[in-house]
Design a protein around this motif. Sequence first.
Motif, PDB file in Angstrom:
ATOM      1  N   GLY A   1       0.797  -1.219   0.000  1.00 49.81           N
ATOM      2  CA  GLY A   1       0.000   0.000   0.000  1.00 49.81           C
ATOM      3  C   GLY A   1       0.831   1.271   0.000  1.00 49.81           C
ATOM      4  O   GLY A   1       0.415   2.291   0.562  1.00 49.81           O
ATOM      5  N   VAL A   2       2.009   1.212  -0.639  1.00 49.14           N
ATOM      6  CA  VAL A   2       2.862   2.399  -0.705  1.00 49.14           C
ATOM      7  C   VAL A   2       2.795   3.015  -2.097  1.00 49.14           C
ATOM      8  O   VAL A   2       2.498   2.339  -3.083  1.00 49.14           O
ATOM      9  CB  VAL A   2       4.331   2.060  -0.361  1.00 49.14           C
ATOM     10  CG1 VAL A   2       4.427   1.477   1.041  1.00 49.14           C
ATOM     11  CG2 VAL A   2       4.940   1.107  -1.383  1.00 49.14           C
ATOM     12  N   THR A   3       3.077   4.292  -2.171  1.00 48.72           N
ATOM     13  CA  THR A   3       3.142   4.984  -3.451  1.00 48.72           C
ATOM     14  C   THR A   3       4.404   4.547  -4.200  1.00 48.72           C
ATOM     15  O   THR A   3       5.478   4.459  -3.614  1.00 48.72           O
ATOM     16  CB  THR A   3       3.176   6.505  -3.235  1.00 48.72           C
ATOM     17  OG1 THR A   3       1.987   6.907  -2.560  1.00 48.72           O
ATOM     18  CG2 THR A   3       3.266   7.243  -4.570  1.00 48.72           C
ATOM     19  N   LEU A   4       4.257   4.285  -5.493  1.00 49.00           N
ATOM     20  CA  LEU A   4       5.395   3.872  -6.319  1.00 49.00           C
ATOM     21  C   LEU A   4       5.650   4.907  -7.397  1.00 49.00           C
ATOM     22  O   LEU A   4       4.769   5.238  -8.177  1.00 49.00           O
ATOM     23  CB  LEU A   4       5.119   2.514  -6.970  1.00 49.00           C
ATOM     24  CG  LEU A   4       6.205   1.993  -7.922  1.00 49.00           C
ATOM     25  CD1 LEU A   4       7.466   1.624  -7.148  1.00 49.00           C
ATOM     26  CD2 LEU A   4       5.701   0.787  -8.711  1.00 49.00           C
ATOM     27  N   ARG A   5       6.880   5.420  -7.436  1.00 48.64           N
ATOM     28  CA  ARG A   5       7.330   6.278  -8.522  1.00 48.64           C
ATOM     29  C   ARG A   5       8.175   5.453  -9.476  1.00 48.64           C
ATOM     30  O   ARG A   5       8.905   4.558  -9.051  1.00 48.64           O
ATOM     31  CB  ARG A   5       8.177   7.437  -7.977  1.00 48.64           C
ATOM     32  CG  ARG A   5       7.412   8.578  -7.342  1.00 48.64           C
ATOM     33  CD  ARG A   5       6.836   9.537  -8.372  1.00 48.64           C
ATOM     34  NE  ARG A   5       7.844  10.038  -9.299  1.00 48.64           N
ATOM     35  CZ  ARG A   5       8.576  11.141  -9.082  1.00 48.64           C
ATOM     36  NH1 ARG A   5       8.448  11.828  -7.963  1.00 48.64           N
ATOM     37  NH2 ARG A   5       9.442  11.545  -9.993  1.00 48.64           N
ATOM     38  N   SER A   6       8.114   5.754 -10.755  1.00 47.30           N
ATOM     39  CA  SER A   6       8.920   5.052 -11.746  1.00 47.30           C
ATOM     40  C   SER A   6       9.842   6.040 -12.443  1.00 47.30           C
ATOM     41  O   SER A   6       9.470   7.200 -12.677  1.00 47.30           O
ATOM     42  CB  SER A   6       8.025   4.366 -12.783  1.00 47.30           C
ATOM     43  OG  SER A   6       7.229   3.369 -12.166  1.00 47.30           O
ATOM     44  N   LEU A   7      11.033   5.577 -12.777  1.00 53.07           N
ATOM     45  CA  LEU A   7      12.043   6.418 -13.418  1.00 53.07           C
ATOM     46  C   LEU A   7      12.732   5.615 -14.509  1.00 53.07           C
ATOM     47  O   LEU A   7      13.033   4.436 -14.315  1.00 53.07           O
ATOM     48  CB  LEU A   7      13.066   6.864 -12.360  1.00 53.07           C
ATOM     49  CG  LEU A   7      14.159   7.842 -12.774  1.00 53.07           C
ATOM     50  CD1 LEU A   7      13.556   9.173 -13.179  1.00 53.07           C
ATOM     51  CD2 LEU A   7      15.140   8.040 -11.610  1.00 53.07           C
ATOM     52  N   ASP A   8      12.954   6.226 -15.651  1.00 56.15           N
ATOM     53  CA  ASP A   8      13.625   5.548 -16.764  1.00 56.15           C
ATOM     54  C   ASP A   8      15.010   6.159 -16.979  1.00 56.15           C
ATOM     55  O   ASP A   8      15.130   7.302 -17.390  1.00 56.15           O
ATOM     56  CB  ASP A   8      12.783   5.676 -18.036  1.00 56.15           C
ATOM     57  CG  ASP A   8      13.406   4.931 -19.219  1.00 56.15           C
ATOM     58  OD1 ASP A   8      14.411   4.212 -19.014  1.00 56.15           O
ATOM     59  OD2 ASP A   8      12.893   5.062 -20.345  1.00 56.15           O
ATOM     60  N   LEU A   9      16.045   5.367 -16.685  1.00 54.07           N
ATOM     61  CA  LEU A   9      17.428   5.818 -16.874  1.00 54.07           C
ATOM     62  C   LEU A   9      18.127   5.036 -17.978  1.00 54.07           C
ATOM     63  O   LEU A   9      19.359   5.030 -18.069  1.00 54.07           O
ATOM     64  CB  LEU A   9      18.216   5.664 -15.561  1.00 54.07           C
ATOM     65  CG  LEU A   9      17.761   6.507 -14.375  1.00 54.07           C
ATOM     66  CD1 LEU A   9      18.643   6.224 -13.163  1.00 54.07           C
ATOM     67  CD2 LEU A   9      17.779   7.995 -14.700  1.00 54.07           C
ATOM     68  N   SER A  10      17.351   4.387 -18.830  1.00 56.66           N
ATOM     69  CA  SER A  10      17.926   3.474 -19.828  1.00 56.66           C
ATOM     70  C   SER A  10      18.903   4.163 -20.775  1.00 56.66           C
ATOM     71  O   SER A  10      19.898   3.556 -21.202  1.00 56.66           O
ATOM     72  CB  SER A  10      16.818   2.778 -20.617  1.00 56.66           C
ATOM     73  OG  SER A  10      15.965   3.720 -21.236  1.00 56.66           O
ATOM     74  N   SER A  11      18.664   5.422 -21.093  1.00 59.38           N
ATOM     75  CA  SER A  11      19.544   6.104 -22.051  1.00 59.38           C
ATOM     76  C   SER A  11      20.963   6.269 -21.512  1.00 59.38           C
ATOM     77  O   SER A  11      21.923   6.387 -22.283  1.00 59.38           O
ATOM     78  CB  SER A  11      18.970   7.475 -22.415  1.00 59.38           C
ATOM     79  OG  SER A  11      18.918   8.324 -21.282  1.00 59.38           O
ATOM     80  N   LEU A  12      21.122   6.255 -20.198  1.00 57.31           N
ATOM     81  CA  LEU A  12      22.449   6.432 -19.607  1.00 57.31           C
ATOM     82  C   LEU A  12      23.353   5.219 -19.819  1.00 57.31           C
ATOM     83  O   LEU A  12      24.580   5.331 -19.704  1.00 57.31           O
ATOM     84  CB  LEU A  12      22.318   6.700 -18.102  1.00 57.31           C
ATOM     85  CG  LEU A  12      21.560   7.972 -17.701  1.00 57.31           C
ATOM     86  CD1 LEU A  12      21.513   8.098 -16.196  1.00 57.31           C
ATOM     87  CD2 LEU A  12      22.227   9.203 -18.310  1.00 57.31           C
TER      88      LEU A  12
END
Length: 228
Positions: free
Chosen positions: A55-66
Amino acid sequence: MKALVLCSGGVDSTTCLAKAVEKYGADEVLALSVGYGQKHSRELTAARAVAEYYGVTLRSLDLSSLFEGSDCSLLKGADEEIPKESYAEQLKKTDGKPVSTYVPFRNGLFLASAASIALSHGCEVIYYGAHSDDAAGNAYPDCSSEFNEAINRAVYLGSGGQLSVTAPFIGMNKAQVVAEGLKLKVPYQLTWSCYEGKDKPCGLCGTCRDRAAAFLANGMVDPLLQED
């Protein structure tokens, strides 16, 4: 928010999440899932399932280009196959360098990015699931206690003393992490560790072998390897 947890959907980060929720409560914990160009999305799916469970908030981040141009065998553009052998066997061939599944400075990038997000949400601590087995033999140098101490100091100084980094399992092996998680009733059936993205774990890659051994050391079979 009090704590941000790097959440990969695997055993270690999910156990970290359980510890943070136990300490602060679900409303005070933010989970962060990071895409880095991995060959499959199973671990990202697992991270969502785990976040929903707690029941926690989930943030997503895309660092694939690095990581474009890297020859890490975990990444989509890599020619190298994922090794189907233990980390000990892999390290015999690396001449002291990290294994082929080491994503270049991944934890450093993840934690630096997490620091910005954590500060923006008023968090005071970042959790991540590094443990001694991953650091052994320089397989994953950004899981070592030396790295943890350095990144914690950098984040603490760079945040003006507002934020710290903790790796609660840095002195434990994976079997001890699982033991801790079993006490916390972590839903390991929702997690994913295998470097392959198939319906079931391959059972042969380094992380599958370590995971299975950790559960066996605790007198049980990995929930993902149990027969239906």
